[in-house]
Design a protein around this motif. Structure first.
Motif, PDB file in Angstrom:
ATOM      1  N   ASN A 271       1.298  -1.022  -0.339  1.00  0.00           N
ATOM      2  CA  ASN A 271      -0.530   0.279  -0.118  1.00  0.00           C
ATOM      3  C   ASN A 271       1.026   1.197  -0.216  1.00  0.00           C
ATOM      4  O   ASN A 271       1.185   1.958  -1.038  1.00  0.00           O
ATOM      5  N   GLN A 272       1.745   1.317   1.056  1.00  0.00           N
ATOM      6  CA  GLN A 272       2.635   2.181   1.575  1.00  0.00           C
ATOM      7  C   GLN A 272       4.016   1.945   1.673  1.00  0.00           C
ATOM      8  O   GLN A 272       3.970   1.765   2.796  1.00  0.00           O
ATOM      9  N   GLY A 273       5.036   2.418   1.380  1.00  0.00           N
ATOM     10  CA  GLY A 273       6.274   2.377   1.164  1.00  0.00           C
ATOM     11  C   GLY A 273       7.385   3.192   1.260  1.00  0.00           C
ATOM     12  O   GLY A 273       8.397   2.927   0.607  1.00  0.00           O
ATOM     13  N   CYS A 274       7.319   4.409   1.629  1.00  0.00           N
ATOM     14  CA  CYS A 274       7.583   5.520   1.476  1.00  0.00           C
ATOM     15  C   CYS A 274       8.582   5.530   2.598  1.00  0.00           C
ATOM     16  O   CYS A 274       8.835   6.858   2.661  1.00  0.00           O
ATOM     17  N   LYS A 275       9.781   4.269   3.045  1.00  0.00           N
ATOM     18  CA  LYS A 275      10.253   4.852   4.017  1.00  0.00           C
ATOM     19  C   LYS A 275      11.397   6.048   3.416  1.00  0.00           C
ATOM     20  O   LYS A 275      12.097   5.787   2.203  1.00  0.00           O
ATOM     21  N   PRO A 276      12.150   6.634   3.955  1.00  0.00           N
ATOM     22  CA  PRO A 276      12.425   7.260   5.530  1.00  0.00           C
ATOM     23  C   PRO A 276      11.295   7.699   6.535  1.00  0.00           C
ATOM     24  O   PRO A 276      11.381   7.684   7.505  1.00  0.00           O
ATOM     25  N   CYS A 277      10.690   7.993   5.464  1.00  0.00           N
ATOM     26  CA  CYS A 277       9.125   8.157   6.380  1.00  0.00           C
ATOM     27  C   CYS A 277       8.927   7.588   6.990  1.00  0.00           C
ATOM     28  O   CYS A 277       9.035   6.348   7.661  1.00  0.00           O
ATOM     29  N   ALA A 278       8.525   8.333   8.995  1.00  0.00           N
ATOM     30  CA  ALA A 278       8.440   7.258  10.236  1.00  0.00           C
ATOM     31  C   ALA A 278       7.291   6.322  10.001  1.00  0.00           C
ATOM     32  O   ALA A 278       7.189   5.952  10.489  1.00  0.00           O
ATOM     33  N   VAL A 279       5.939   7.245   9.041  1.00  0.00           N
ATOM     34  CA  VAL A 279       5.100   6.072   9.033  1.00  0.00           C
ATOM     35  C   VAL A 279       5.571   4.600   8.721  1.00  0.00           C
ATOM     36  O   VAL A 279       6.083   4.484   7.900  1.00  0.00           O
TER      37      VAL A 279
END
Length: 303
Positions: A271-279
């Motif tokens: 779904n979402q994998g926008c690391k290094p974002c903390a989510v």
């Protein structure tokens, strides 16, 4: 028909409900974009925007559902998602694998007759809900984050026609939703889709006394368990365990047979994998609807 306009920035058992609804009721949630509509034009970037996670991703609600008790499941049918005529995409300094050296940028995207206008391209929109869920029984969860209650799942399949199942952890469930995207690719690589204000119409229902540990999404052809964790392998394990449990319940198969079936017929999707974002990493594990397998959650029999 009740219209929900109040906005909150966290999922919390202590949030005061802005409305009360009955199972079977149709509700309309009026949502802001994830920036709280504060990016007015392309000169405003996330470099100058106060965008802490406690002031981002507003969600309309929460709604208290009469009769909802811990141990129940809240069913949410997405009937329609109507978006504004302009959305926003933006980059920042910590989201996605290409963030290093990427300048801050904002792009306004017009929506015309069901199409997004991006530079010299036009492509069809497919509005989806990024943030949706019920209140956790423990600590508050900021709307921009995700958990077993739902939250910022950023699952692009949460569109009109989809059905969602959420664990009820507190009395009344406290349903809220927001962060609509006119379009988004799997992983949301730069940290934003086409962020846009919207009007979401849903119908709610209640299943009593049904064990559910993570949100489940039902589409036309699949059942998806949505799960998360700080890292991929943990998120995968969380989703796999719940899908495995639900499949065993539906089929009556042994644990090894169910595990092998998952390996040859079920799909793991990001779904979402926008690391290094903390989510945390958000993913979905999907089992196809098969005429030889009972529904994972048979709403017609359980309601």
């Amino acid at each position: 028909m009740q219209v929900i306009t109040d906005q909150v920035y966290r999922f919390s058992k202590d949030n005061a409900a802005c409305a009360t609804a009955e199972p079977g009721e149709v509700l309309v949630f009026k949502t802001l974009d994830c920036f709280s509509n504060r990016i007015t034009d392309e000169t405003v970037t996330m470099a100058s925007l106060d965008y802490g996670y406690d002031v981002a991703n507003p969600a309309a609600g929460p709604v208290f559902v009469n009769g909802a008790k811990p141990g129940d499941v809240l069913v949410v049918d997405i009937l329609s998602i109507d978006v504004a005529d302009e959305g926003t995409i933006a980059t920042d300094d910590h989201c996605g694998p290409l963030f290093e050296g990427m300048p801050y940028a904002t792009k306004k995207v017009r929506i015309e007759e069901g199409f997004a206008v991006f530079n010299d391209l036009r492509f069809p929109i497919d509005p989806m809900i990024g943030v949706i869920g019920t209140a956790p029984s423990g600590d508050d969860v900021i709307d921009g984050y995700i958990g077993s209650h739902g939250g910022n799942m950023d699952n692009k399949l949460i569109t009109a026609g989809a059905r969602l199942f959420f664990p009820v952890r507190v009395e009344g469930a406290l349903l809220q939703m927001g962060d609509v995207h006119a379009a988004m690719g799997d992983s949301e690589i730069c940290g934003t889709g086409i962020e846009i204000p919207a009007s979401i119409t849903v119908r709610i229902a209640l299943i009593k006394d049904f064990e559910l540990n993570w949100p489940v999404l039902e589409t036309k052809d699949k059942w998806y368990v949505n799960a998360c964790a700080p890292e991929y392998h943990e998120a995968c394990r969380n989703a796999a365990r719940e899908l495995h449990r639900l499949l065993m319940r539906a089929t009556g198969w042994s644990a090894p047979d169910t595990y092998m079936y998952m390996s040859v017929q079920c799909d793991l999707e990001i779904n979402q994998g926008c690391k290094p974002c903390a989510v945390e990493m958000s993913l979905r594990f999907g089992a196809p609807k098969h005429p030889g397998i009972k529904p994972l959650i048979d709403i017609d029999k359980l309601l």
